[in-house]
Design a protein around this motif. Structure first.
Motif, PDB file in Angstrom:
ATOM      1  N   UNK A   1       0.820  -1.206   0.000  1.00 43.09           N
ATOM      2  CA  UNK A   1       0.000   0.000   0.000  1.00 43.09           C
ATOM      3  C   UNK A   1       0.855   1.258   0.000  1.00 43.09           C
ATOM      4  N   UNK A   2       1.961   1.243   0.754  1.00 45.41           N
ATOM      5  CA  UNK A   2       2.792   2.441   0.905  1.00 45.41           C
ATOM      6  C   UNK A   2       3.593   2.756  -0.351  1.00 45.41           C
ATOM      7  N   UNK A   3       4.142   1.706  -1.000  1.00 45.09           N
ATOM      8  CA  UNK A   3       5.064   1.930  -2.115  1.00 45.09           C
ATOM      9  C   UNK A   3       4.511   1.478  -3.458  1.00 45.09           C
ATOM     10  N   UNK A   4       3.302   0.935  -3.467  1.00 49.47           N
ATOM     11  CA  UNK A   4       2.714   0.505  -4.728  1.00 49.47           C
ATOM     12  C   UNK A   4       3.443  -0.672  -5.358  1.00 49.47           C
ATOM     13  N   UNK A   5       4.002  -1.551  -4.543  1.00 51.36           N
ATOM     14  CA  UNK A   5       4.747  -2.702  -5.037  1.00 51.36           C
ATOM     15  C   UNK A   5       3.841  -3.912  -5.176  1.00 51.36           C
ATOM     16  N   UNK A   6       4.247  -4.843  -6.034  1.00 52.67           N
ATOM     17  CA  UNK A   6       3.564  -6.118  -6.134  1.00 52.67           C
ATOM     18  C   UNK A   6       3.994  -7.037  -5.005  1.00 52.67           C
ATOM     19  N   UNK A   7       3.400  -8.226  -4.917  1.00 56.96           N
ATOM     20  CA  UNK A   7       3.716  -9.133  -3.796  1.00 56.96           C
ATOM     21  C   UNK A   7       5.192  -9.513  -3.718  1.00 56.96           C
ATOM     22  N   UNK A   8       5.802  -9.837  -4.865  1.00 59.48           N
ATOM     23  CA  UNK A   8       7.206 -10.251  -4.839  1.00 59.48           C
ATOM     24  C   UNK A   8       8.134  -9.100  -4.451  1.00 59.48           C
ATOM     25  N   UNK A   9       7.912  -7.939  -5.057  1.00 60.79           N
ATOM     26  CA  UNK A   9       8.735  -6.786  -4.719  1.00 60.79           C
ATOM     27  C   UNK A   9       8.577  -6.376  -3.265  1.00 60.79           C
ATOM     28  N   UNK A  10       7.338  -6.437  -2.771  1.00 65.79           N
ATOM     29  CA  UNK A  10       7.085  -6.085  -1.373  1.00 65.79           C
ATOM     30  C   UNK A  10       7.756  -7.093  -0.427  1.00 65.79           C
ATOM     31  N   UNK A  11       7.782  -8.361  -0.832  1.00 59.70           N
ATOM     32  CA  UNK A  11       8.425  -9.381   0.000  1.00 59.70           C
ATOM     33  C   UNK A  11       9.923  -9.106   0.125  1.00 59.70           C
TER      34      UNK A  11
END
Length: 330
Positions: free
Chosen positions: A64-74
């Motif tokens: 939510x904060x950085x607009x990343x997808x699941x893999x990038x957020x992980x």
């Protein structure tokens, strides 16, 4: 000197199920254990969680904060954990020093194959005297397809070279193998990673990948590092054997208890016939791991060749144990 294991593997390999099974086993054996959930996407774990990364950061917050997808957020979450390693040290410091620590990792394989954050965290844990082993779970059904088996071998090899830990590769869910039909070879062919040239006829022919598969096979065999244990989480003997293998990998099995390693406590006054025989201890610890189904051929008989017969036998055995228990309570 705390001991523990890093549980890794692809999504669906059974990491959390294994961690839960390990918790139940250690509780029955009265061995202290704590499970650390380092998967920021897994907030509803099946086991009692001593420490959870969700107290530090969550996957949804990062997305939510950085607009990343699941893999990038992980990847961001693990990098954030590395940057805030002091938080993890503080949480681990609340555990008893004799507690066996299980680190339950996310299923993104790039974390253990080519991303540096997890490796850096492991190095820092080593500097805090943690003696760890990597337990790499691979779904056993991959051995039913030659191309998938070769890919698992390459992934396991890359993980071993990346993490640089004592490493135990495990074919999980071996109790479900019978659902996928007969294997091309005996189970020990796959666990011992025998001559991979025999897989050539089982690979898709006439494609540009057939030669690549064989070159990968040669690479794996040249290193000669990969081998597999087997695991059926619901089988007590399977869990006990893997526990002994991991204990040996970390060196935990070689550590004497506190009274034995201390000096000046009156141990020297104990008669020689009652003193611990450390030579025998080390010989036993370093020798073959025994027990039921310690041989992979026995594992094949239990879960593939005679699964129904063994299932019926164990049902009857449980009934007899229940009757004995009820009689003892009466």
């Amino acid at each position: 000197m705390p001991f523990g294991e890093i549980v890794i593997g692809a999504p669906g390999a059974g990491k959390s199920t294994y961690a839960h099974g390990k918790y139940q086993l250690f509780s029955a054996l009265e061995r202290p254990i704590a499970i650390v959930n380092l998967d920021p996407a897994n907030e509803s774990v099946p086991y009692p969680c001593a420490i959870s990364i969700s107290s530090l950061i969550t996957l949804q917050d990062v997305m939510h904060e950085f607009g990343l997808g699941p893999n990038g957020a992980m990847l961001y979450c693990i990098e954030y954990l590395e940057a805030n390693f002091d938080w993890l040290v503080e949480e681990l410091g609340r555990l008893h020093p004799d507690t066996w620590v299980v680190f339950d990792l996310p299923g993104q394989v790039e974390l253990s194959t080519n991303h540096e954050s997890l490796k850096n965290i492991i190095v820092k844990l080593g500097k805090h005297d943690y003696r760890l082993a990597a337990v790499n779970l691979c779904d056993a059904h991959y051995i039913t397809d030659a191309a998938k088996y070769i890919s698992v071998l390459l992934l396991s090899l890359r993980t071993m070279l990346q993490l640089e830990l004592p490493h135990v590769n495990v074919l999980s869910k071996v109790d479900l193998l019978s659902q996928f039909g007969d294997l091309d070879f005996n189970l020990d062919y796959y666990t011992e990673v025998q001559d991979l040239s025999y897989l050539e006829n089982s690979l898709p022919q006439g494609t540009k990948f057939s030669t690549l598969n064989m070159r990968i096979s040669e690479l794996v065999q040249d290193f000669g590092l990969v081998g597999f244990e087997t695991l059926a989480v619901e089988d007590r003997e399977s869990m006990l054997r893997l526990m002994r293998v991991v204990d040996r990998a970390t060196g935990c099995v070689f550590v004497p208890s506190a009274p034995q390693e201390s000096h000046g406590t009156g141990q020297e006054k104990v008669p020689s016939t009652r003193r611990g025989n450390f030579d025998s201890l080390f010989t036993t610890a370093a020798g073959p791991i025994g027990g039921i189904r310690s041989d992979v051929k026995d594992v094949q008989e239990r879960w593939l060749d005679a699964k129904d017969t063994w299932d019926a036998h164990e049902v009857e055995q449980r009934k007899r144990e229940a009757q004995i228990l009820n009689q003892s309570r009466a």
